[in-house]
Design an enzyme around this catalytic site. Structure first.
Site, PDB file in Angstrom:
ATOM      1  N   ASP A 148       0.833  -1.200   0.000  1.00 45.49           N
ATOM      2  CA  ASP A 148       0.000   0.000   0.000  1.00 45.49           C
ATOM      3  C   ASP A 148       0.871   1.255   0.000  1.00 45.49           C
ATOM      4  O   ASP A 148       2.034   1.225   0.393  1.00 45.49           O
ATOM      5  CB  ASP A 148      -0.913   0.022   1.236  1.00 45.49           C
ATOM      6  CG  ASP A 148      -0.141  -0.010   2.548  1.00 45.49           C
ATOM      7  OD1 ASP A 148       0.818  -0.813   2.641  1.00 45.49           O
ATOM      8  OD2 ASP A 148      -0.486   0.749   3.468  1.00 45.49           O
ATOM      9  N   GLU A 149       0.270   2.351  -0.465  1.00 46.67           N
ATOM     10  CA  GLU A 149       0.863   3.683  -0.382  1.00 46.67           C
ATOM     11  C   GLU A 149       2.336   3.676  -0.803  1.00 46.67           C
ATOM     12  O   GLU A 149       3.222   4.122  -0.056  1.00 46.67           O
ATOM     13  CB  GLU A 149       0.698   4.240   1.033  1.00 46.67           C
ATOM     14  CG  GLU A 149      -0.777   4.416   1.398  1.00 46.67           C
ATOM     15  CD  GLU A 149      -1.013   4.955   2.799  1.00 46.67           C
ATOM     16  OE1 GLU A 149      -0.153   4.724   3.685  1.00 46.67           O
ATOM     17  OE2 GLU A 149      -2.048   5.603   3.016  1.00 46.67           O
ATOM     18  N   VAL A 150       2.587   3.203  -2.015  1.00 47.79           N
ATOM     19  CA  VAL A 150       3.956   3.180  -2.546  1.00 47.79           C
ATOM     20  C   VAL A 150       4.248   4.574  -3.106  1.00 47.79           C
ATOM     21  O   VAL A 150       4.285   4.785  -4.322  1.00 47.79           O
ATOM     22  CB  VAL A 150       4.128   2.085  -3.616  1.00 47.79           C
ATOM     23  CG1 VAL A 150       5.607   1.916  -3.965  1.00 47.79           C
ATOM     24  CG2 VAL A 150       3.567   0.755  -3.131  1.00 47.79           C
TER      25      VAL A 150
END
Length: 486
Positions: A148-150
């Protein structure tokens, strides 16, 4: 209410990147999780996992030992809680990439959050992490690999060059790394299905998702922690994922840690509404559309942020949310059940209440933290900013010049000493309660962030009073009118 949950798996998330509980506390709280309706755990170890060999540098100071991890798994089994380990493998890699020895694997050299997916060494690192975690979790049906949230994906130098080639996109880059990680999990552990957070997948067109091969390898976990979650949009997203070939989907709600980066008290009403919305989402699709739900309980927003609500503080919210999922809604009878489970005389849903004692493990922490959260700063502010003697005779102007009418010391000092003594005593009780549940670094951090600043303001006031009560400089040197002509 139907009395049956549309979510056959109900996992409580343990976010160990902040204030990880001692195993002794987990032994106390796991039975309550089970009674409340949980049947699994999503354990996000981060730096609390006992990595070995070249990965040993990832361990936190108080990381669990291998025997402690086995003890946690044994306790989970005793309480019929299926464990799903979580290993970040792409974004939120701060606990890995903050180390100088691994900084060369960052996507952007200055930021330690995202892994560079172009380097073979990056994938080798992730594989080693996965294999060590799985070695202590043999037979696990699922492994959550994060993703997530790269943030800043595509902004590294190698990515910029790669993206200049025709048909290369950030979506393709993201899917390629996900596929590599998932393929490794399945190759080494064929009975284990990889799970991923879904946010990096949401905006990728259906045809790209379908063609990537990722839907055949992973199960996405749709996360949304908002009280006003858009039910229709979630139903549409679920349908998109199913069309792309994802066989199973998961939901992820929040019972704490999602309403403010430094939140100390849990707003139960917000989290209850979030779960009510997820129940509506489940009703929108086929009966088996969602494999289960994870009730996330974030302890930090990321590796570098401050602590948000401690686990014992969030237990009433978890109880309300789990029971609502189990019963298909929240009504007076569910509220009564929660109060009985927790030993709370009257549960406050719409606000924060410090009234009444509870009897669940860690309830003493909740009571003391509530006192601090509701009253500590306010009581100090009231004395420093509204007390007539302080504001009228010992203002910042006076304090800088160590100047006060002697009689005013008798009005200010006893009150300040009493307030400091009262809060210092409570801080001592809280420290003792926290030490029973958490490791010393977490105790120190929480008290320093939430208690010490207010106590220091009182201590400084008393110090200034003491200095002002000593020999005073002539009035004229203070810039005050002496009433005399030159």
């Amino acid at each position: 209410m139907s009395g049956s949950s549309p979510f056959k798996m109900r996992l409580v998330h343990l976010d160990l990147k902040g204030a990880p509980p001692k195993v002794s506390y987990l032994a106390e709280i796991f039975p309550l999780f089970r009674v409340l309706g949980a049947n699994g755990l999503l354990i996000e170890y981060e730096d609390m996992f006992p990595y070995e060999g070249h990965l040993r540098l990832l361990r936190a100071q108080h990381a669990y030992s291998p025997s402690e991890v086995k003890k946690i798994l044994h306790l989970a089994t005793l309480n019929e809680l299926e464990v799903v380990p979580l290993v970040q493998t792409f974004g939120h890699m701060e606990f890995v990439l903050k180390h100088e020895a691994l900084a060369h694997l960052r996507e952007v050299a200055f930021f330690p959050n995202a892994l560079n997916p172009h380097k073979a060494e990056s994938l080798a690192l992730v594989r080693a992490m996965v294999d060590q975690v799985m070695e202590l979790h043999p037979g696990s049906r699922w492994l959550h690999v994060g993703c997530d949230e790269v943030y800043y994906l595509g902004e590294g130098e190698a990515s910029r060059q790669w993206l200049q080639q025709e048909q290369n996109t950030k979506a393709k880059l993201c899917l390629s790394h996900m596929k590599a990680v998932a393929s490794h999990v399945l190759a080494r552990h064929p009975a284990t299905t990889p799970l991923v957070w879904d946010d990096m997948l949401r905006d990728i067109p259906e045809d790209q998702l379908s063609a990537s091969g990722v839907p055949q390898l992973v199960e996405p976990m749709l996360w949304d922690y908002a009280a006003d979650l858009d039910v229709h949009a979630k139903a549409v997203l679920m349908e998109k994922y199913r069309k792309c070939g994802f066989r199973w989907l998961w939901a992820a709600s929040a019972f704490k840690g999602a309403t403010g980066v430094s939140q100390a008290l849990t707003p139960i009403e917000h989290h209850l509404r979030n779960h009510m919305q997820w129940l509506q989402v489940a009703d929108c699709g086929p009966a088996d559309a969602l494999q289960g739900i994870v009730l996330t309980g974030w302890q930090r927003y990321d590796h570098f942020s401050v602590l948000c609500e401690l686990l014992p503080v969030g237990i009433p919210s978890l109880a309300v949310c789990l029971q609502s999922l189990l019963q298909g809604g929240f009504a007076e009878d569910v509220k009564t059940r929660v109060e009985n489970f927790l030993g709370i005389p009257s549960l406050e849903i719409t606000g924060f209440s410090s009234e009444g004692a509870a009897s669940f493990p860690g309830s003493d922490i909740l009571a003391l933290v509530t006192q601090v959260g509701l009253h500590l700063r306010g009581s100090v502010d009231e004395m420093l900013h509204t007390d007539r003697y302080v504001t009228g005779w010992f203002s910042p102007y006076h304090r800088r010049r160590k100047f006060i009418h002697p009689v005013m010391i008798q009005h200010i000092q006893p009150q300040a000493l009493s307030l400091l003594a009262r809060w210092s005593a409570l801080a001592g009780q809280l420290e003792a309660a926290l030490c029973r549940v958490f490791y010393p670094d977490a105790v120190e951090e929480w008290l320093e962030e939430n208690v010490q600043p207010s106590l220091r303001r009182l201590q400084q006031l008393l110090q200034d009073l003491g200095e002002a009560a000593g020999p005073r400089p002539p009035l004229a040197s203070l810039g005050l009118d002496t009433g005399q002509n030159p």
